[in-house]
Scaffold this active site. Structure first.
Site, PDB file in Angstrom:
ATOM      1  N   ASP A   1      -0.503 -17.735   3.403  1.00 60.75           N
ATOM      2  CA  ASP A   1      -1.496 -18.556   2.708  1.00 60.75           C
ATOM      3  C   ASP A   1      -1.894 -19.754   3.580  1.00 60.75           C
ATOM      4  O   ASP A   1      -3.077 -20.080   3.720  1.00 60.75           O
ATOM      5  CB  ASP A   1      -0.994 -19.001   1.321  1.00 60.75           C
ATOM      6  CG  ASP A   1       0.453 -19.469   1.322  1.00 60.75           C
ATOM      7  OD1 ASP A   1       1.120 -19.401   2.375  1.00 60.75           O
ATOM      8  OD2 ASP A   1       0.922 -19.929   0.261  1.00 60.75           O
TER       9      ASP A   1
ATOM     10  N   TYR B   1       0.830  -1.215   0.000  1.00 64.93           N
ATOM     11  CA  TYR B   1       0.000   0.000   0.000  1.00 64.93           C
ATOM     12  C   TYR B   1       0.860   1.259   0.000  1.00 64.93           C
ATOM     13  O   TYR B   1       0.463   2.308   0.480  1.00 64.93           O
ATOM     14  CB  TYR B   1      -0.969  -0.003   1.191  1.00 64.93           C
ATOM     15  CG  TYR B   1      -1.990  -1.135   1.137  1.00 64.93           C
ATOM     16  CD1 TYR B   1      -2.285  -1.772  -0.060  1.00 64.93           C
ATOM     17  CD2 TYR B   1      -2.665  -1.557   2.266  1.00 64.93           C
ATOM     18  CE1 TYR B   1      -3.214  -2.809  -0.124  1.00 64.93           C
ATOM     19  CE2 TYR B   1      -3.600  -2.586   2.220  1.00 64.93           C
ATOM     20  CZ  TYR B   1      -3.859  -3.212   1.015  1.00 64.93           C
ATOM     21  OH  TYR B   1      -4.785  -4.228   0.960  1.00 64.93           O
TER      22      TYR B   1
ATOM     23  N   ASP C   1     -10.231  -9.682   7.409  1.00 70.74           N
ATOM     24  CA  ASP C   1     -11.564  -9.813   6.805  1.00 70.74           C
ATOM     25  C   ASP C   1     -12.014 -11.273   6.797  1.00 70.74           C
ATOM     26  O   ASP C   1     -13.193 -11.575   6.990  1.00 70.74           O
ATOM     27  CB  ASP C   1     -11.581  -9.262   5.376  1.00 70.74           C
ATOM     28  CG  ASP C   1     -11.871  -7.765   5.330  1.00 70.74           C
ATOM     29  OD1 ASP C   1     -11.510  -7.067   6.302  1.00 70.74           O
ATOM     30  OD2 ASP C   1     -12.455  -7.298   4.340  1.00 70.74           O
TER      31      ASP C   1
ATOM     32  N   ASP D   1      -4.848  -6.960   6.154  1.00 72.48           N
ATOM     33  CA  ASP D   1      -6.115  -6.521   5.575  1.00 72.48           C
ATOM     34  C   ASP D   1      -6.955  -7.740   5.189  1.00 72.48           C
ATOM     35  O   ASP D   1      -8.121  -7.866   5.559  1.00 72.48           O
ATOM     36  CB  ASP D   1      -5.798  -5.652   4.342  1.00 72.48           C
ATOM     37  CG  ASP D   1      -7.002  -4.876   3.853  1.00 72.48           C
ATOM     38  OD1 ASP D   1      -8.082  -4.966   4.473  1.00 72.48           O
ATOM     39  OD2 ASP D   1      -6.862  -4.177   2.836  1.00 72.48           O
TER      40      ASP D   1
ATOM     41  N   LYS E   1       5.490 -13.943   3.953  1.00 68.91           N
ATOM     42  CA  LYS E   1       5.656 -14.777   2.764  1.00 68.91           C
ATOM     43  C   LYS E   1       7.119 -14.631   2.333  1.00 68.91           C
ATOM     44  O   LYS E   1       7.423 -14.339   1.174  1.00 68.91           O
ATOM     45  CB  LYS E   1       4.659 -14.296   1.690  1.00 68.91           C
ATOM     46  CG  LYS E   1       4.471 -15.207   0.514  1.00 68.91           C
ATOM     47  CD  LYS E   1       3.592 -16.403   0.776  1.00 68.91           C
ATOM     48  CE  LYS E   1       3.606 -17.284  -0.470  1.00 68.91           C
ATOM     49  NZ  LYS E   1       2.916 -18.552  -0.321  1.00 68.91           N
TER      50      LYS E   1
HETATM   51 MG    MG Z   1     -10.090  -4.184   4.194  1.00 67.97          MG
END
Ligand code: MG
Ligand code: NAI
Length: 325
Positions: free
Chosen positions: A198, A120, A226, A222, A166
């Site tokens: 993962d 980001y 979720d 993020d 990762k």
């Molecule tokens: Mg989000």
């Protein structure tokens, strides 16, 4: 001393759940001075900007901010607001509650997400001929800062730390992240486990009880938080904190819920639990715990809003939480 709290309801159900959370804050012991400020679609339409300078100034001057949600302008509101509080850590508890239908009712963990860099970074290029690139930024300083925050948080909550990454593929960047985490852990004499991100996604789904505090780079945090939201049964339940060195902003994870906005039936639990995190952050630990347990009892015994199968309004749930304080 009176703490200054900035209140930004925003748009949609933010205007319903934030007043409900303020009602709960007002029913607790500390004396707060609330200053309301505007952000989001409605103020953008009137004033041409979704985030007036006066709102940023109010947030910067406050000890903490409670934010609802913004609509279409969310990205133009929340990213600068997080910047205004100097947020480097995004804290997202994912917890299932008795009485609430959840895919994994035993879920109780907290994501501590690095909130300033990674993919980001915003450094993207279009090289032409159909080729685009993104620069993933991982610095030693930001990695150390989030590791220090994550281990301190785990200490306070007597929790185990799992670090996800990762680094088998992103050797240099996640390698740097892991090295920084390891150095901080060594300095603190702390233990931790690691899990590839993962693999963690699968394990979270199958058995979330293996994890307490999950320390994540930005994108992993993020996505995985979720995923965990899906385990606990509903966006209306998830609070979050954006923590900086000497300021912080608290917000429910959900958005403006245009499908139910204006009906007065939004679930205020996520906003009230965000207010509980605010209390804890400002040092009112007993008050934060009291609010959390009042919400828990209300979720278990009702009244409940329609998203949880009930028929209660936002105000009725807030009143029930206040009466249980
Ligand atoms: Mg989000
Ligand atoms: P959303 O979270 O607003 O709604 C998704 C679904 O969950 C809807 O069916 C909604 O009714 C339900 N829901 C969410 N919170 C609830 C609550 N407290 N009680 C009961 N039901 C609840 O996400 P969506 O629909 O993707 O986005 C709607 C708008 O919100 C968009 O304009 C988006 O930009 C904005 N948004 C803003 C965020 C922020 O300000 N931080 C975060 C996410 C979305």
């Amino acid at each position: 001393m009176t703490d200054e709290i900035a209140i930004i309801p925003g748009d949609g159900i933010g205007r319903e759940v934030v007043p409900a959370a303020v009602r709960v804050l007002e029913a607790t012991e500390p004396s707060f001075a609330f200053t309301e400020a505007e952000a989001g679609d409605a103020v953008a339409e009137r004033e041409g900007t979704p985030l007036p300078d006066s709102t940023v100034e109010t947030v910067e001057a406050a000890d903490a901010t409670l934010f609802g949600a913004a609509g279409e302008t969310a990205a133009d509101v929340i990213l600068p607001l997080r910047e205004a509080v100097g947020s480097f850590a995004n804290v997202r508890p994912a917890r299932a509650y008795p009485g609430v239908d959840a895919l994994r009712p035993e879920t109780d963990l907290v994501f501590v997400r690095e909130n300033t860099e990674g993919v980001y970074s915003g450094i993207e290029s279009d090289l032409g001929e159909g080729v685009t690139t993104l620069t993933r930024v991982v610095t030693e300083s930001a990695s150390r800062r989030i590791a220090e925050f994550g281990f301190a948080y785990a200490d306070e909550h007597d929790a185990d730390v799992t670090v996800t990454h990762k680094a088998n593929v992103m050797r240099t960047t996640d390698g740097r992240f892991l090295d920084a985490v390891d150095a901080v852990a060594a300095e603190r004499g702390a233990d931790y486990d690691t899990e590839l991100m993962d693999a963690l996604a699968t394990k979270l789904l199958l058995d979330p009880t293996q994890y307490d505090v999950v320390l994540c780079p930005n994108l992993a945090g993020d996505v995985l938080s979720d995923l965990a939201a899906g385990l606990v049964g509903g966006l209306g339940l998830l609070p979050s904190a954006n923590v900086g060195a000497d300021n912080a902003l608290f917000e429910p994870v959900h958005g403006t819920a245009p499908d139910i906005a204006g009906e007065g039936v939004a679930n205020p639990a996520a906003a009230i639990l965000s207010a509980a995190m605010l209390l804890t952050h400002l040092g009112y630990e007993d008050e934060g715990a009291r609010v959390r347990s009042a919400v828990e009892r209300t979720l278990e015994e009702g009244p409940r809003t329609p998203d949880l199968g009930g028929t209660a309004t936002t105000d009725e749930v807030a009143a029930a939480v206040v009466s249980r304080l």
